[in-house]
Design a protein around this motif. Structure first.
Motif, PDB file in Angstrom:
ATOM      1  N   UNK A 281       0.792  -1.073   0.158  1.00 38.26           N
ATOM      2  CA  UNK A 281      -0.110   0.273   0.038  1.00 38.26           C
ATOM      3  C   UNK A 281       0.947   1.301  -0.028  1.00 38.26           C
ATOM      4  N   UNK A 282       1.695   1.295   0.821  1.00 36.61           N
ATOM      5  CA  UNK A 282       2.729   2.419   1.136  1.00 36.61           C
ATOM      6  C   UNK A 282       3.220   2.800  -0.188  1.00 36.61           C
ATOM      7  N   UNK A 283       3.770   1.816  -1.193  1.00 33.76           N
ATOM      8  CA  UNK A 283       4.420   2.165  -2.278  1.00 33.76           C
ATOM      9  C   UNK A 283       3.338   2.302  -3.643  1.00 33.76           C
ATOM     10  N   UNK A 284       2.264   2.147  -3.236  1.00 32.93           N
ATOM     11  CA  UNK A 284       1.157   2.139  -4.144  1.00 32.93           C
ATOM     12  C   UNK A 284       1.351   1.218  -5.137  1.00 32.93           C
ATOM     13  N   UNK A 285       1.815  -0.022  -4.849  1.00 31.35           N
ATOM     14  CA  UNK A 285       2.240  -1.168  -5.835  1.00 31.35           C
ATOM     15  C   UNK A 285       1.215  -2.275  -5.386  1.00 31.35           C
ATOM     16  N   UNK A 286       0.472  -2.222  -4.419  1.00 30.36           N
ATOM     17  CA  UNK A 286      -0.464  -3.034  -4.254  1.00 30.36           C
ATOM     18  C   UNK A 286      -1.351  -3.318  -5.390  1.00 30.36           C
ATOM     19  N   UNK A 287      -1.751  -4.560  -5.800  1.00 32.66           N
ATOM     20  CA  UNK A 287      -2.950  -4.737  -7.021  1.00 32.66           C
ATOM     21  C   UNK A 287      -4.138  -4.582  -6.852  1.00 32.66           C
ATOM     22  N   UNK A 288      -4.893  -3.470  -7.203  1.00 33.07           N
ATOM     23  CA  UNK A 288      -6.140  -2.943  -6.862  1.00 33.07           C
ATOM     24  C   UNK A 288      -6.828  -2.784  -8.187  1.00 33.07           C
ATOM     25  N   UNK A 289      -8.415  -3.240  -8.007  1.00 31.99           N
ATOM     26  CA  UNK A 289      -9.384  -3.042  -9.049  1.00 31.99           C
ATOM     27  C   UNK A 289      -9.176  -1.450  -9.518  1.00 31.99           C
ATOM     28  N   UNK A 290      -9.539  -0.548  -8.604  1.00 31.05           N
ATOM     29  CA  UNK A 290      -9.460   0.866  -9.190  1.00 31.05           C
ATOM     30  C   UNK A 290      -7.978   1.459  -8.896  1.00 31.05           C
ATOM     31  N   UNK A 291      -8.049   2.527  -9.483  1.00 28.47           N
ATOM     32  CA  UNK A 291      -6.584   3.086  -9.672  1.00 28.47           C
ATOM     33  C   UNK A 291      -6.249   3.952  -8.197  1.00 28.47           C
ATOM     34  N   UNK A 292      -4.981   4.212  -8.073  1.00 27.75           N
ATOM     35  CA  UNK A 292      -4.601   4.845  -7.023  1.00 27.75           C
ATOM     36  C   UNK A 292      -4.978   6.572  -7.503  1.00 27.75           C
ATOM     37  N   UNK A 293      -5.452   7.566  -6.473  1.00 29.26           N
ATOM     38  CA  UNK A 293      -5.686   8.815  -6.767  1.00 29.26           C
ATOM     39  C   UNK A 293      -4.587   9.474  -7.192  1.00 29.26           C
ATOM     40  N   UNK A 294      -4.905  10.108  -8.424  1.00 24.61           N
ATOM     41  CA  UNK A 294      -3.840  10.951  -9.105  1.00 24.61           C
ATOM     42  C   UNK A 294      -2.827  10.322  -9.930  1.00 24.61           C
ATOM     43  N   UNK A 295      -3.236   9.095 -10.158  1.00 23.86           N
ATOM     44  CA  UNK A 295      -2.243   8.530 -11.223  1.00 23.86           C
ATOM     45  C   UNK A 295      -2.925   7.851 -12.425  1.00 23.86           C
ATOM     46  N   UNK A 296      -4.082   8.694 -12.691  1.00 22.31           N
ATOM     47  CA  UNK A 296      -4.781   8.427 -13.899  1.00 22.31           C
ATOM     48  C   UNK A 296      -5.135   6.719 -13.902  1.00 22.31           C
ATOM     49  N   UNK A 297      -6.037   6.510 -14.986  1.00 26.02           N
ATOM     50  CA  UNK A 297      -6.485   5.171 -15.163  1.00 26.02           C
ATOM     51  C   UNK A 297      -5.515   4.519 -16.291  1.00 26.02           C
ATOM     52  N   UNK A 298      -4.406   4.178 -15.729  1.00 23.75           N
ATOM     53  CA  UNK A 298      -3.391   3.476 -16.683  1.00 23.75           C
ATOM     54  C   UNK A 298      -3.139   2.069 -15.724  1.00 23.75           C
ATOM     55  N   UNK A 299      -2.632   1.217 -16.428  1.00 22.82           N
ATOM     56  CA  UNK A 299      -1.875  -0.147 -15.728  1.00 22.82           C
ATOM     57  C   UNK A 299      -1.232   0.118 -14.366  1.00 22.82           C
ATOM     58  N   UNK A 300      -0.208   0.858 -14.571  1.00 15.69           N
ATOM     59  CA  UNK A 300       0.611   1.067 -13.549  1.00 15.69           C
ATOM     60  C   UNK A 300      -0.195   1.790 -12.411  1.00 15.69           C
ATOM     61  N   UNK A 301      -1.120   2.535 -12.612  1.00 16.29           N
ATOM     62  CA  UNK A 301      -1.881   3.208 -11.570  1.00 16.29           C
ATOM     63  C   UNK A 301      -2.912   2.156 -10.772  1.00 16.29           C
ATOM     64  N   UNK A 302      -2.769   1.049 -11.154  1.00 17.67           N
ATOM     65  CA  UNK A 302      -3.571  -0.076 -10.261  1.00 17.67           C
ATOM     66  C   UNK A 302      -2.733  -0.741  -9.402  1.00 17.67           C
ATOM     67  N   UNK A 303      -1.479  -0.447  -9.312  1.00 16.65           N
ATOM     68  CA  UNK A 303      -0.454  -1.278  -8.680  1.00 16.65           C
ATOM     69  C   UNK A 303       0.506  -2.329  -9.937  1.00 16.65           C
ATOM     70  N   UNK A 304       1.185  -3.307  -9.282  1.00 19.33           N
ATOM     71  CA  UNK A 304       1.705  -4.059  -9.973  1.00 19.33           C
ATOM     72  C   UNK A 304       1.388  -5.508  -9.596  1.00 19.33           C
TER      73      UNK A 304
END
Length: 506
Positions: A281-304
């Motif tokens: 979570x802290x690194x915003x690399x947890x793989x989520x269905x929804x994007x992290x705020x401010x990172x747009x709706x790109x594959x990387x924005x959902x984590x890895x």
């Protein structure tokens, strides 16, 4: 109450001698009893009024203290924790600049192993970014290696990058597997120093009532514990994890989850195979269905996704075919679905580690598939602010321990030390109270009843019965009578492992 079931008193390899535990309360809120321990097991339990002691065997008067099943920390990186206890602590600092200033001050003191090491930074809410240039500006010559609180990021200065052969790295911020590889390449302390630190860490754990751990330390953990046990009996039981790079060797040796590797004593055993689906979570690399705020709706924005689905299934299937149970790291909701899908495909026993964000549809799948949820309640209270920012609108299903219990899941609590301290009472208090400070409970609907929290901290053991291995913890305060502050600081009077004292009166 009288219990006199026949139990063998022959030694179980621990060297334990028969003894009596007099006037001890049997479990939280339990009755006053006398307990006889022999052969490393509970040989008998009698109501205090039913028996006059006088057998000539040693008697320990517990004076009304409470006895509970020995506690386990089901997720530890023990080598990292042992070192973290000696490192520069930067966990309370709120910016890259503040960390750099702490590094500057520490650089004036002698260094361990030639590298200035620190632990605990959390950059998820920082106003500035960690970068090698920030560290170079304050300590240009001395190698500096800082590890994030979640163990998923290493922050190195240029001198340290050069030391491990990564001088061209653009930022000095290494994530996930790159982080693990970088830390493994750092100069190591002498084996004697490492073993001493680990023994000290185990002694401290025993003082908090710990009788066993699952050690997820990166490396050939099974071999390291087998070596240590040749010279000293560990103070806690150890289930030593296997990493994929050591899986073939384990299979060739015929090792299975539960295999004894300490010469027959049974204190050190093979644990699960550690696999990763995502980051943190802290690194915003947890793989989520929804994007992290401010990172747009790109594959990387959902984590890895750390391990591809096909590879994950193949590794789990190979391990399970040879009796090695998988333990799959999954934090984001998508990652947990991937992990559960893999368990459904392989149809094997095992664990999901962390299970921090879940969908409603996945909650009942843990019980249906027989998958243990290895969770760390202290993370819920430590990460509440980061979760509120990066999982905004979804935190009602974050760290959803009560929902998992209602769905029939088996929970086992751990600390993920050094992410959180190796102290099960901190996790118990966090699970029961859903707060780690003076703030109100965070999502109080996910609070766990005390009895369930104690069981989850003892690998499911709720009661002490005749015939059980005598892994016990004795507390000065009955947990049922403790407020949250007392639970966190629970006074542990003594700890017993296989009928031998590892902390306390002996």
């Amino acid at each position: 109450m009288t219990s006199t079931a026949a139990v063998s008193t022959a030694t179980d390899g621990t060297g334990a001698v028969p003894l009596w535990l007099a006037r001890v309360r049997l479990g939280a809120g339990g009755p006053l009893t006398h307990i006889r321990v022999a052969g490393g097991r509970i040989a008998g339990i009698w109501a205090e009024k039913d028996l006059q002691l006088g057998s000539g065997e040693p008697v320990f008067d517990l004076a009304g203290r409470t006895v509970l099943p020995g506690l386990w920390d089901a997720h530890v990186h023990l080598g990292e924790w042992a070192v973290a206890r000696t490192r520069l602590d930067v966990s309370g600092l709120d910016s890259a600049r503040a960390v750099a200033e702490a590094v500057r001050e520490r650089a004036q003191a002698p260094l361990d192993d030639g590298v200035l090491t620190g632990f605990g930074f959390r950059d998820g809410l920082w106003p500035d970014a960690p970068h090698k240039d920030v560290l170079d500006a304050v300590v240009p010559q001395v190698p500096v290696a800082l590890v994030s609180q979640d163990l998923h990021t290493a922050w190195l200065n240029s001198a340290c990058l050069a030391l491990i052969g990564r001088a061209e790295h653009p930022s000095g911020l290494l994530r996930e597997h790159e982080c693990l590889e970088a830390l493994a390449a750092l100069p190591k302390a002498p084996v004697e120093t490492e073993d001493r630190r680990i023994e000290e860490a185990c002694r401290a754990a025993a003082a908090r009532g710990v009788t066993g751990i699952i050690d997820f330390q990166y490396g050939d953990t099974v071999a390291e514990w087998a070596r240590r046990s040749e010279t000293a009996r560990p103070l806690v039981r150890v289930a030593a994890a296997v990493y994929p790079s050591y899986l073939d060797a384990a299979i060739e040796r015929g090792l299975r989850t539960g295999s004894v590797v300490d010469g027959g004593a049974g204190i050190v055993r093979v644990g699960p195979l550690k696999l990763f689906t995502d980051g943190s979570l802290n690194t915003r690399t947890a793989l989520c269905r929804d994007p992290y705020p401010g990172l747009g709706d790109t594959p990387q924005a959902h984590g890895i996704q750390e391990t591809g689905t096909e590879e994950l299934v193949a590794l789990m299937r190979r391990a399970a075919a040879h009796g090695i149970e998988p333990a799959v790291h999954a934090i984001g909701d998508h990652a947990n679905t991937v992990a559960l899908d893999a368990f459904e495909a392989v149809r094997c026993r095992g664990r999901i580690e962390h299970a921090q964000l879940l969908t409603a549809a996945d909650l009942p799948r843990f019980a249906a598939l027989g998958v243990t949820a290895g969770v760390q309640p202290r993370h819920a209270t430590d990460d509440r602010d980061i979760a509120d920012r990066h999982w905004a609108g979804r935190t009602d299903r974050a760290f959803a321990y009560a929902d998992l219990l209602v769905a029939g899941a088996r929970l086992e609590f751990g600390s993920d030390a050094p992410v959180s301290p190796l102290d099960p009472w901190l996790g118990i208090a966090s699970a029961v109270g859903r707060t780690g400070d003076e703030r109100p409970a965070w999502h109080p609907e996910q609070r766990v009843p005390l009895a369930a929290a104690l069981a989850a901290s003892a690998r499911g053991r709720r009661l002490i019965r005749v015939g059980d291995t005598a892994d016990l913890v004795f507390t000065d305060v009955d947990p049922l009578e403790a407020d949250l502050a007392t639970l966190r600081a629970m006074p542990v009077f003594a700890t017993m492992l296989g009928g031998r004292w590892t902390h306390g009166p002996a």
